[in-house]
Motif scaffolding. Structure first.
Motif, PDB file in Angstrom:
ATOM      1  N   PRO A 179       2.215  18.303   5.091  1.00 20.66           N
ATOM      2  CA  PRO A 179       2.348  17.999   3.659  1.00 20.66           C
ATOM      3  C   PRO A 179       2.256  16.510   3.335  1.00 20.66           C
ATOM      4  O   PRO A 179       1.862  16.142   2.234  1.00 20.66           O
ATOM      5  CB  PRO A 179       3.732  18.551   3.305  1.00 20.66           C
ATOM      6  N   ASP A 180       2.628  15.639   4.293  1.00 23.51           N
ATOM      7  CA  ASP A 180       2.582  14.203   4.027  1.00 23.51           C
ATOM      8  C   ASP A 180       2.685  13.441   5.345  1.00 23.51           C
ATOM      9  O   ASP A 180       3.788  13.249   5.875  1.00 23.51           O
ATOM     10  CB  ASP A 180       3.716  13.788   3.089  1.00 23.51           C
ATOM     11  N   PRO A 181       1.574  12.981   5.901  1.00 22.90           N
ATOM     12  CA  PRO A 181       1.609  12.267   7.192  1.00 22.90           C
ATOM     13  C   PRO A 181       2.269  10.899   7.109  1.00 22.90           C
ATOM     14  O   PRO A 181       2.517  10.285   8.156  1.00 22.90           O
ATOM     15  CB  PRO A 181       0.130  12.145   7.556  1.00 22.90           C
ATOM     16  N   ASP A 240       1.919  16.963  15.328  1.00 22.14           N
ATOM     17  CA  ASP A 240       0.852  16.122  14.795  1.00 22.14           C
ATOM     18  C   ASP A 240       1.210  15.708  13.372  1.00 22.14           C
ATOM     19  O   ASP A 240       1.035  16.483  12.423  1.00 22.14           O
ATOM     20  CB  ASP A 240      -0.474  16.896  14.823  1.00 22.14           C
ATOM     21  N   ASN A 241       1.699  14.493  13.222  1.00 24.11           N
ATOM     22  CA  ASN A 241       2.068  13.983  11.894  1.00 24.11           C
ATOM     23  C   ASN A 241       0.966  13.054  11.375  1.00 24.11           C
ATOM     24  O   ASN A 241       1.217  11.919  10.965  1.00 24.11           O
ATOM     25  CB  ASN A 241       3.408  13.241  11.972  1.00 24.11           C
ATOM     26  N   THR A 242      -0.271  13.554  11.411  1.00 28.43           N
ATOM     27  CA  THR A 242      -1.423  12.794  10.910  1.00 28.43           C
ATOM     28  C   THR A 242      -2.210  13.665   9.933  1.00 28.43           C
ATOM     29  O   THR A 242      -1.928  14.857   9.766  1.00 28.43           O
ATOM     30  CB  THR A 242      -2.356  12.366  12.064  1.00 28.43           C
ATOM     31  N   VAL A 243      -3.232  13.074   9.340  1.00 29.06           N
ATOM     32  CA  VAL A 243      -4.066  13.827   8.401  1.00 29.06           C
ATOM     33  C   VAL A 243      -4.883  14.896   9.118  1.00 29.06           C
ATOM     34  O   VAL A 243      -5.423  15.808   8.472  1.00 29.06           O
ATOM     35  CB  VAL A 243      -5.020  12.888   7.631  1.00 29.06           C
ATOM     36  N   ALA A 244      -4.985  14.824  10.437  1.00 32.15           N
ATOM     37  CA  ALA A 244      -5.760  15.815  11.182  1.00 32.15           C
ATOM     38  C   ALA A 244      -5.117  17.193  11.133  1.00 32.15           C
ATOM     39  O   ALA A 244      -5.813  18.202  11.275  1.00 32.15           O
ATOM     40  CB  ALA A 244      -5.929  15.366  12.631  1.00 32.15           C
ATOM     41  N   LYS A 245      -3.804  17.243  10.920  1.00 27.35           N
ATOM     42  CA  LYS A 245      -3.100  18.526  10.848  1.00 27.35           C
ATOM     43  C   LYS A 245      -3.159  19.035   9.414  1.00 27.35           C
ATOM     44  O   LYS A 245      -2.530  18.484   8.510  1.00 27.35           O
ATOM     45  CB  LYS A 245      -1.647  18.351  11.297  1.00 27.35           C
ATOM     46  N   LYS A 246      -3.935  20.099   9.184  1.00 30.33           N
ATOM     47  CA  LYS A 246      -4.202  20.564   7.815  1.00 30.33           C
ATOM     48  C   LYS A 246      -2.937  21.000   7.089  1.00 30.33           C
ATOM     49  O   LYS A 246      -2.847  20.883   5.863  1.00 30.33           O
ATOM     50  CB  LYS A 246      -5.215  21.700   7.855  1.00 30.33           C
TER      51      LYS A 246
END
Length: 447
Positions: free
Chosen positions: A398-400, A389-395
């Motif tokens: 570090p940088d989506p 998950d390379n989005t902002v949803a993955k807490k």
């Protein structure tokens, strides 16, 4: 004077009793509720001792101790939040698919989780100090997980890596030096543990792999055996306990090639990694050999675009019939989920295990119970699927907005499963199948 007949008298008496009971009911209910309200000393402390104190104790790896009411009470709301979403204790296996019986299950039962939630909702009361269970004894230092099981204080052999100093601020680093085993006679191994030498060292060790280099009699002289994984350690892993009658062979002249990944922690730390080895008694030779296998969904190449969820799939064929002993997913900061499936020679596909909420901070190994460890025939394909998950949803991302590829650094990504596999001949496999059918009714994988 007004006369009251017998029937009326009974009605009046019953009415009076009912009124009295109604007036008393709120107090009775309150008393009953109070009796059911969990308290720390009677209900919560035993759960914490069983499932939490291994990490949550003074001078251990967790950020706070939960051994006493005074220590635990300020964290009550946080405890409720973390156990409710099953982030703690760390056990990310999907509870709806695949094998569900494990030797090392440290998750809370539904009743334990409900008890903790009700305790917090009731104001986290302490309870009667007399109800507090006796304190659980923990070693003064880190301790060895398996030593007490063998009636020992430490492993039979401890092999250490070389000292390594990680600066406070630095790029990731790898220590790949070689350590001789020092073994002077062939010995069979029944358990292994790897750990940073100190608690502080855990801050900088991302993972540590010991690869075994040795040449066995009968191996072709022109093609010496390449180093094979002996054991891998990462945060959350206790070690590898071989199933009864299985083991790994260690020979004289063998060497261990270390692959220790260090990352910065904001302070300079000097560390060693140590490996504890437990042997079978001399002369005792297990029937089966177990091998730690890196089973990839991707290896060497990945393409994770910015602000996307990506999928990778890999396929590995079992060269012989096998029993699957354990499963451990390995990904980095953007790891989302991983599933391992078996595609049997008849085309049937079954899920072995799935981690649907991967947490980079806990590289947990899921060790299957003896009566459900999957038995798979020769030619079975192990399919590993990994999601990132390379989005902002993955807490933990570090940088989506960054493209991410395969690599060793923490900010890169990986996608493989560590799977302990015991290979066996067809006749032995049939014996294991017959034994399984005779002793238990199970939902484990069968051809």
């Amino acid at each position: 004077m007004r006369r009251v007949n017998q029937g009326q008298g009974r009605n009046i008496a019953v009415g009076a009793w009912a009124l009295s009971a109604a007036l008393m009911l709120p107090g009775a209910v309150a008393a009953a509720d109070a009796a059911k309200t969990p308290t720390f000393t009677k209900d919560i402390a035993p759960i914490f001792q069983e499932k939490c104190e291994a990490c949550h104790r003074p001078d251990s790896m967790a950020p706070m101790s939960l051994m006493t009411f005074t220590e635990a009470r300020p964290w009550a709301r946080s405890i409720k939040a973390r156990v409710s979403d099953r982030q703690m204790p760390p056990w990310q296996i999907d509870r709806t698919v695949g094998v569900q019986k494990f030797k090392n299950d440290r998750s809370l039962t539904d009743d334990q989780l409900e008890t903790i939630v009700r305790w917090v909702d009731a104001g986290a009361p302490q309870g009667d100090p007399k109800d507090m269970p006796a304190a659980k004894h923990w070693p003064d230092d880190q301790g060895w997980n398996f030593a007490p099981l063998f009636g020992q204080k430490e492993p039979d052999m401890i092999i250490k890596s070389y000292e390594f100093t990680m600066p406070a601020v630095a790029q990731d680093a790898w220590d790949k030096r070689v350590t001789p085993s020092g073994i002077t006679e062939p010995r069979w191994v029944r358990a292994i543990e790897i750990r940073p030498e100190t608690i502080k060292g855990r801050k900088i060790v991302h993972h540590a792999i010991a690869y075994l280099e040795q040449t066995e009699p009968g191996a072709p002289a022109a093609a010496p055996a390449l180093p094979a994984p002996f054991m891998e350690w990462a945060v959350g892993k206790q070690g590898e306990m071989m199933r009864p009658d299985t083991g790994k062979l260690l020979l004289p002249g063998s060497k261990f090639h270390w692959d220790i990944h260090y990352s910065q922690a904001g302070e300079q730390i000097t560390n060693k990694v140590e490996m504890g080895i437990y042997f079978y008694p001399k002369g005792q030779e297990p029937k089966y050999r177990t091998s730690l296998s890196l089973v990839p969904a991707a290896l060497g190449t990945m393409d994770i675009r910015p602000n996307t969820v990506s999928l990778a799939e890999g396929f590995t064929v079992l060269r012989e019939a096998a029993r699957i002993e354990s499963f451990q997913p390995h990904m980095h900061l953007r790891g989302k989920a991983m599933m391992v499936e078996a595609i049997l020679p008849n085309g049937q596909k079954q899920v072995i295990s799935m981690v649907s909420d991967f947490n980079f901070n806990w590289m947990t190994t899921y060790v299957y119970a003896d009566d459900v460890a999957p038995l798979l025939p020769k030619g079975t394909i192990l399919k590993v699927t990994a999601w990132h998950d390379n989005t902002v949803a993955k807490k933990s991302n570090p940088d989506p907005n960054q493209w991410v590829g395969w690599g060793d650094r923490t900010v890169d990504e990986m996608a493989h499963a560590w799977i302990n596999i015991v290979y066996m001949k067809d006749e032995d496999f049939k014996i294991e199948q017959d034994k399984r059918r005779a002793t238990t009714s199970t939902t484990s994988l069968q051809p």
